[in-house]
Motif scaffolding. Sequence first.
Motif, PDB file in Angstrom:
ATOM      1  N   GLN A  85     -10.976   0.255   3.659  1.00 41.63           N
ATOM      2  CA  GLN A  85      -9.831   1.155   3.525  1.00 41.63           C
ATOM      3  C   GLN A  85      -9.162   1.404   4.875  1.00 41.63           C
ATOM      4  N   ARG A  86      -9.986   1.585   5.889  1.00 44.13           N
ATOM      5  CA  ARG A  86      -9.406   1.859   7.197  1.00 44.13           C
ATOM      6  C   ARG A  86      -8.600   0.663   7.701  1.00 44.13           C
TER       7      ARG A  86
ATOM      8  N   GLU B  63      -7.061  -1.587   5.798  1.00 45.08           N
ATOM      9  CA  GLU B  63      -5.843  -1.658   4.988  1.00 45.08           C
ATOM     10  C   GLU B  63      -4.814  -0.612   5.448  1.00 45.08           C
ATOM     11  N   VAL B  64      -5.305   0.554   5.760  1.00 44.49           N
ATOM     12  CA  VAL B  64      -4.397   1.621   6.198  1.00 44.49           C
ATOM     13  C   VAL B  64      -3.757   1.254   7.520  1.00 44.49           C
TER      14      VAL B  64
ATOM     15  N   ASP C 185     -14.665   6.708   1.916  1.00 44.44           N
ATOM     16  CA  ASP C 185     -14.294   6.280   3.268  1.00 44.44           C
ATOM     17  C   ASP C 185     -15.069   5.021   3.598  1.00 44.44           C
TER      18      ASP C 185
ATOM     19  N   LEU D 226       0.814  -1.201   0.000  1.00 48.74           N
ATOM     20  CA  LEU D 226       0.000   0.000   0.000  1.00 48.74           C
ATOM     21  C   LEU D 226       0.863   1.274   0.000  1.00 48.74           C
TER      22      LEU D 226
ATOM     23  N   TYR E 151      -4.970   9.695   4.825  1.00 53.68           N
ATOM     24  CA  TYR E 151      -4.338   9.253   6.074  1.00 53.68           C
ATOM     25  C   TYR E 151      -2.874   8.893   5.849  1.00 53.68           C
ATOM     26  N   LEU E 152      -2.569   8.180   4.747  1.00 57.56           N
ATOM     27  CA  LEU E 152      -1.166   7.823   4.482  1.00 57.56           C
ATOM     28  C   LEU E 152      -0.304   9.063   4.239  1.00 57.56           C
TER      29      LEU E 152
ATOM     30  N   TYR F 236       0.892   4.089  -2.915  1.00 60.76           N
ATOM     31  CA  TYR F 236       0.726   5.504  -2.582  1.00 60.76           C
ATOM     32  C   TYR F 236       1.818   6.349  -3.248  1.00 60.76           C
TER      33      TYR F 236
ATOM     34  N   SER G 271      -9.608   9.946  -1.201  1.00 60.09           N
ATOM     35  CA  SER G 271     -10.000   8.788  -0.399  1.00 60.09           C
ATOM     36  C   SER G 271      -9.361   8.877   0.985  1.00 60.09           C
ATOM     37  N   TYR G 272      -9.999   8.199   1.949  1.00 53.94           N
ATOM     38  CA  TYR G 272      -9.465   8.158   3.310  1.00 53.94           C
ATOM     39  C   TYR G 272      -8.072   7.541   3.314  1.00 53.94           C
ATOM     40  N   LYS G 273      -7.866   6.542   2.476  1.00 55.66           N
ATOM     41  CA  LYS G 273      -6.579   5.849   2.432  1.00 55.66           C
ATOM     42  C   LYS G 273      -5.447   6.811   2.043  1.00 55.66           C
TER      43      LYS G 273
END
Length: 843
Positions: free
Chosen positions: A697-698, A700-701, A693, A516, A614-615, A520, A609-611
């Motif tokens: 995804q959460r 995976e993150v 979101d 991931l 956040y990353l 990114y 996206s949330y992913k």
Amino acid sequence: MCDVQTLRAFVLQRLAAAAEDIIEQFERTLANNEEQRSERQKLLEAVFSPQVHPQRADVQLLFVTNDEVHAEQQDLWSNLDQDNPPEPPHIKVELEEVQTNQDTEELPGLKEEAGVTELTFSSVPVMSEEDDVEKHQSYRARTRSMKRRAKGKRQQTSLQSFFKATRASHETGECIPETVEEHSSLESPHPESPETPGDCSAETEPPVKKAKTSAAADSGKKQAMTQKERDRNRQIKADWFAIFKWLIYDKEKNLFFCTYCMEAKKTNLFTRGKCAKVPKKDDFNKHTMRADHKLAAGAKQGSRQMLKARAKADDRARESTTAAFETAQWVAQEDVPNVKFSGPVDLQLEEGAQSLRVPEKDDGSIHYGQHTPVNDLRECVATEEEDEILKEVDEAQYFSLEADEASDCSSKTVLRVYIRYIGPDACPRVRFLGVREMEATTSDAIAAALHQLLEAKGLNRSHMVGLATDGASVMTGVKVDLTTQFKKEVPFLVANHCMAHRLQQAAEKAATRVPLISKYIGTLNCFARVVKFSAKFTRTLEVSQRIHSGQTKKIKEAFFTRVLSLCDGTQAMAGCIPAVLSALEQAATEKSTVEGKVQLKGLAADMGSYKFIYLTHFLADTVGLLGILSKLMQVTTSTYQDLKDAIDNTVCSLLALGQVKGTGGFLEKLEGAFPSTPPAEGKTLWEDHYVKDTQKQRDEVKKAVDLFMDNIVTQLQCTFPDHDTMSAFDIFCPSAKLTSDDSSDKLDKLLELYGADKEKKGVTHTKVVDPDAAKTEWKILGPMVPKYSSMEDLYCRYVSKNKDAYPNMERLVKIGLTITVTSVNCERGVSRSKTSSRNAPPL
């Protein structure tokens, strides 16, 4: 001896000729005097035999009879022709006043004293007062004239005797008599002494001088100094040398010389040497007025003016050249192309830098404005700096090298080398040593090139204590790498893999093991390429950034092999994601091609996206710590102890960030921005944008973040283990806080390497320190270490100033500061070499 006789004969000849001329002159003078003698005789008779008229009976006059005076004058003139004239007779004439009384005093009779005859007349006719005064004044004047002429006659006779003796000595070869001064300076043996006449109730008569007749009185008076005595008393005065700048005195030869005439190669008395036996200021004045001296003085003055003009021109040229060198050095340091060299020069001229106006040509261009002259200036500066560096290295005694092979813009493989040593200020210094082209990139080729460079610079390999390279196999392999070959030759060498390179490798390994994170980075670089190749989208993004945050940030491609680029990219993106989403939506609607619209919409979907959000914030915090560590490793003079402490602190910070996320930095901005559970529809409103979101995804993150944190901490700990030799220098690091046993173990480790003789390829190398003396010195130095902030501070402020007390410890601390642990300076040199290709002359 022949020169002396010749000179003596020449001088005698000249003196005899001068004497003859003087004698002829005196003979003519005597002839004239004979003609006038008869007239003077008549005048004398009139003086000594005046006619008087009886007017006063109370005045008595004393005179010498006319016959006696005439006889004495005849004897005087006849004696003047003799060689040794006798003393002239004393003639004393007295005029005594007789007071007018009723009783007439009786005058004494005839008196004789010392050859002077006085006649007394008891009754004399009396003259009138006017006749009396006039007769007496005439009598005094003629008497003085007679005495002067008699004195001149005696001096003339003396000179005649001297010249006769001179002529006789010249004919017979005898020495010249030395009494010329005495003959030329005869004084009258009868000086005049005035008498004060007695008071008279009626009228005062003029005084009459009376000749002294006492021989005892003449002998008691101090006689006048002769010319010879005056010459003998002459001395050289110091103020002469201040008045006459050209005058010098040779004490050994006792001669005066003229420097102006000697430099002008004139021939005169003062170039041969003026005798200083009788020093006279008048001789110097006469020499100053000579024509040849004036010419010599003028030439001297002209030479001085020429020298001043030349010195002034040299100073201006020196200032101009110095300014040109400084400008060329600045241009080189700032990586400015040579073709732009004239730009800084023109700017300096406009600002009033007059020193740069000297090298201007007639047409206004600058001498050093072209490529070749500027390169010449750079080579001169480089040569001077290189000599200074090699001198400092020789004084420092120990040195270490940074080496890296790379390809320049012309696809040539070159080896760049930097040298590290302790400077005169007791601080570590890193300087560029040189570059060598290589035909191959094998370890043998690199070693040969490095050997050639060391020999060309005159550096002794046995004084090399450190070598830092990158992680290439030819540099840090197992059997045939560069470090292995040098360890076989250099006895006390410590090789290090560049710590900055190892940090990049650790970050790359940690990121590639998390898919991931890798995805990114791919999305971030794709967006950076869109910004790079689309000017329209760049303007749209800048406008959007100003609307959302009020400032613009440039986003570039990021790679884990370049930690700083990844750090800058993630931190720039974390601060402008809302602006990026707005720019992508606007650009997608304006895009004319379908492919372009699809690309922009895809980027908007991935980044919205949330992913991704956040990353971005997580990596901005995490990679930000690695970026700080990377910057510390790029410090030019960093030490192993300083970097090891920074690595340990970075690991602790990463562990704290993994346990408690969102407690600071960029992640703190996301607190409360997203709900604790994702919404059912799968979209959350964030900064006026609906972002994707979901729970998936959460999850995976969270998994990617935990895995990356574990990997990066593990890689840092594995990549930077404790180096046995380098860790032994911790005893000089105040932050280590070692126990007594640990300090003893580390000191033994250092003494094992540097306290024993080493044999390499049949050559025995003497040990660096004495183990026993080093242990004794450590007992005193050990308690002093915690008082300083670092090992460099310890050496600069204490050890280097007390090297006589700690000779062995001073060498160990110096070696610890000299060993290099990075090769970042070589990396900078490679980037500069690519810039320097722009300085090549145009084809």
